[in-house]
Design a protein around this motif. Structure first.
Motif, PDB file in Angstrom:
ATOM      1  N   ARG A 126       4.603  12.288  -7.859  1.00 15.02           N
ATOM      2  CA  ARG A 126       4.454  12.307  -9.308  1.00 15.02           C
ATOM      3  C   ARG A 126       3.019  11.958  -9.641  1.00 15.02           C
ATOM      4  N   PRO A 127       2.560  12.369 -10.809  1.00 14.86           N
ATOM      5  CA  PRO A 127       1.182  12.025 -11.186  1.00 14.86           C
ATOM      6  C   PRO A 127       0.979  10.512 -11.208  1.00 14.86           C
ATOM      7  N   ILE A 128      -0.138  10.071 -10.669  1.00 18.63           N
ATOM      8  CA  ILE A 128      -0.442   8.639 -10.639  1.00 18.63           C
ATOM      9  C   ILE A 128      -0.400   8.055 -12.050  1.00 18.63           C
ATOM     10  N   ALA A 129      -0.809   8.830 -13.023  1.00 23.48           N
ATOM     11  CA  ALA A 129      -0.816   8.354 -14.412  1.00 23.48           C
ATOM     12  C   ALA A 129       0.582   8.010 -14.923  1.00 23.48           C
ATOM     13  N   THR A 130       1.641   8.498 -14.269  1.00 26.05           N
ATOM     14  CA  THR A 130       3.015   8.228 -14.706  1.00 26.05           C
ATOM     15  C   THR A 130       3.715   7.204 -13.810  1.00 26.05           C
ATOM     16  N   LEU A 131       2.978   6.588 -12.913  1.00 26.75           N
ATOM     17  CA  LEU A 131       3.587   5.688 -11.935  1.00 26.75           C
ATOM     18  C   LEU A 131       3.960   4.332 -12.527  1.00 26.75           C
TER      19      LEU A 131
ATOM     20  N   ILE B  67       0.844  -1.188   0.000  1.00 26.08           N
ATOM     21  CA  ILE B  67       0.000   0.000   0.000  1.00 26.08           C
ATOM     22  C   ILE B  67       0.883   1.242   0.000  1.00 26.08           C
ATOM     23  N   ASP B  68       0.583   2.156  -0.918  1.00 23.55           N
ATOM     24  CA  ASP B  68       1.327   3.410  -0.986  1.00 23.55           C
ATOM     25  C   ASP B  68       0.366   4.581  -0.879  1.00 23.55           C
ATOM     26  N   GLU B  69       0.915   5.739  -0.686  1.00 21.25           N
ATOM     27  CA  GLU B  69       0.123   6.936  -0.403  1.00 21.25           C
ATOM     28  C   GLU B  69      -0.162   7.728  -1.676  1.00 21.25           C
ATOM     29  N   SER B  70      -1.174   8.576  -1.589  1.00 20.84           N
ATOM     30  CA  SER B  70      -1.507   9.467  -2.702  1.00 20.84           C
ATOM     31  C   SER B  70      -2.290  10.649  -2.152  1.00 20.84           C
ATOM     32  N   SER B  71      -2.328  11.683  -2.966  1.00 21.12           N
ATOM     33  CA  SER B  71      -3.188  12.834  -2.664  1.00 21.12           C
ATOM     34  C   SER B  71      -3.684  13.358  -3.993  1.00 21.12           C
ATOM     35  N   ALA B  72      -4.984  13.471  -4.119  1.00 19.53           N
ATOM     36  CA  ALA B  72      -5.605  13.892  -5.380  1.00 19.53           C
ATOM     37  C   ALA B  72      -5.097  13.006  -6.507  1.00 19.53           C
ATOM     38  N   ALA B  73      -4.435  13.582  -7.506  1.00 21.89           N
ATOM     39  CA  ALA B  73      -3.977  12.813  -8.661  1.00 21.89           C
ATOM     40  C   ALA B  73      -2.506  12.431  -8.579  1.00 21.89           C
ATOM     41  N   ASP B  74      -1.882  12.627  -7.418  1.00 16.11           N
ATOM     42  CA  ASP B  74      -0.455  12.359  -7.264  1.00 16.11           C
ATOM     43  C   ASP B  74      -0.164  11.196  -6.329  1.00 16.11           C
ATOM     44  N   TRP B  75       0.810  10.383  -6.724  1.00 21.45           N
ATOM     45  CA  TRP B  75       1.406   9.390  -5.844  1.00 21.45           C
ATOM     46  C   TRP B  75       2.373  10.126  -4.945  1.00 21.45           C
TER      47      TRP B  75
ATOM     48  N   ALA C   3       3.097  -5.764 -23.000  1.00 27.21           N
ATOM     49  CA  ALA C   3       2.435  -6.056 -24.274  1.00 27.21           C
ATOM     50  C   ALA C   3       1.084  -6.750 -24.086  1.00 27.21           C
ATOM     51  N   ARG C   4       0.893  -7.422 -22.951  1.00 29.34           N
ATOM     52  CA  ARG C   4      -0.375  -8.111 -22.671  1.00 29.34           C
ATOM     53  C   ARG C   4      -1.365  -7.207 -21.942  1.00 29.34           C
ATOM     54  N   GLY C   5      -0.934  -5.973 -21.630  1.00 31.82           N
ATOM     55  CA  GLY C   5      -1.804  -5.054 -20.907  1.00 31.82           C
ATOM     56  C   GLY C   5      -1.708  -5.170 -19.397  1.00 31.82           C
ATOM     57  N   ILE C   6      -0.674  -5.829 -18.898  1.00 33.57           N
ATOM     58  CA  ILE C   6      -0.483  -5.976 -17.455  1.00 33.57           C
ATOM     59  C   ILE C   6       0.232  -4.733 -16.924  1.00 33.57           C
ATOM     60  N   PRO C   7      -0.368  -4.040 -15.956  1.00 29.70           N
ATOM     61  CA  PRO C   7       0.276  -2.833 -15.415  1.00 29.70           C
ATOM     62  C   PRO C   7       1.429  -3.193 -14.472  1.00 29.70           C
ATOM     63  N   TYR C   8       2.523  -2.455 -14.601  1.00 35.40           N
ATOM     64  CA  TYR C   8       3.667  -2.665 -13.713  1.00 35.40           C
ATOM     65  C   TYR C   8       4.219  -1.316 -13.273  1.00 35.40           C
ATOM     66  N   LEU C   9       4.819  -1.328 -12.100  1.00 39.17           N
ATOM     67  CA  LEU C   9       5.391  -0.124 -11.519  1.00 39.17           C
ATOM     68  C   LEU C   9       6.597   0.323 -12.334  1.00 39.17           C
ATOM     69  N   ALA C  10       6.684   1.627 -12.589  1.00 43.10           N
ATOM     70  CA  ALA C  10       7.814   2.172 -13.346  1.00 43.10           C
ATOM     71  C   ALA C  10       9.123   1.707 -12.713  1.00 43.10           C
ATOM     72  N   PRO C  11      10.096   1.283 -13.514  1.00 38.61           N
ATOM     73  CA  PRO C  11      11.312   0.707 -12.945  1.00 38.61           C
ATOM     74  C   PRO C  11      12.078   1.670 -12.032  1.00 38.61           C
TER      75      PRO C  11
END
Length: 190
Positions: A123-128, A105-113, A133-141
């Protein structure tokens, strides 16, 4: 405590119904970024935001969910219970079998991680993360490496060395800025 981690594809199938953001984390996040295996794994991690943590219980209905209370005590996570900000990990298993999944579990506020380790890191959650290729979401390295950097173990160095050649200049800069000035990874990020 025995672990038999779910395959990443099964985790993705399980979380397909979860309507909040989530990302494969840990060493598997590095492998998804590289699109190839790097090493053996003891567990599989899924990162989600604290604001969404109670809702994940619906996805894992019928599972045993155990909150990891610092400094290392597991306790049942009751249905509908909001966990305190000191709890960052939840161990999950079906019945009394082996552990199969760890939620982080990680923290956020509004649209930011917001990093739980350093609230100045945002950083914006959208950039996290990204999608494989299969559509599996992964955390930015670079974010995953930041979490691995606190006390790097051998496997963390393996992950760092494997993904370093594919990090963009922007990712390297972000990670270098997030690390302490004397961190051993910083010279490699220049």
């Amino acid at each position: 405590m025995t672990w038999e981690p779910l395959p990443v594809t099964e985790v993705a199938r399980l979380f397909a119904a979860f309507e909040a953001p989530w990302w494969i984390a840990g060493g598997y996040a590095i492998e998804l970024a590289l699109e190839r295996p790097v090493r053996e794994h003891d567990d599989v991690d899924v990162l989600l935001l604290r604001r969404d943590h109670v809702a994940v219980q619906q996805v894992l209905e019928g599972w045993e969910l155990w909150a990891a209370d610092p400094p290392g005590t597991l306790r049942p996570w009751l249905s509908g219970q909001s966990l305190p900000t000191t709890v960052h990990d939840i161990w999950c298993r079906r019945g009394e079998g082996p552990w199969q999944l760890q939620l982080m579990i990680d923290e956020s506020s509004a649209a930011d991680w917001t990093s739980r380790r350093d609230p100045r890191l945002r950083r914006p959650i959208a950039t996290l993360g990204a999608l494989d290729a299969r559509g599996i979401p992964y955390l930015a390295p670079e974010v995953q490496l930041f979490y691995k950097s606190q006390a790097p173990r051998s496997k963390d160095w393996t992950d760092f060395t494997a993904v370093l050649p594919v990090l963009t200049e922007t990712q390297r800069h972000w990670l270098a800025a997030a690390l302490p000035a004397d961190h051993p990874w910083r010279p490699h990020l220049a």
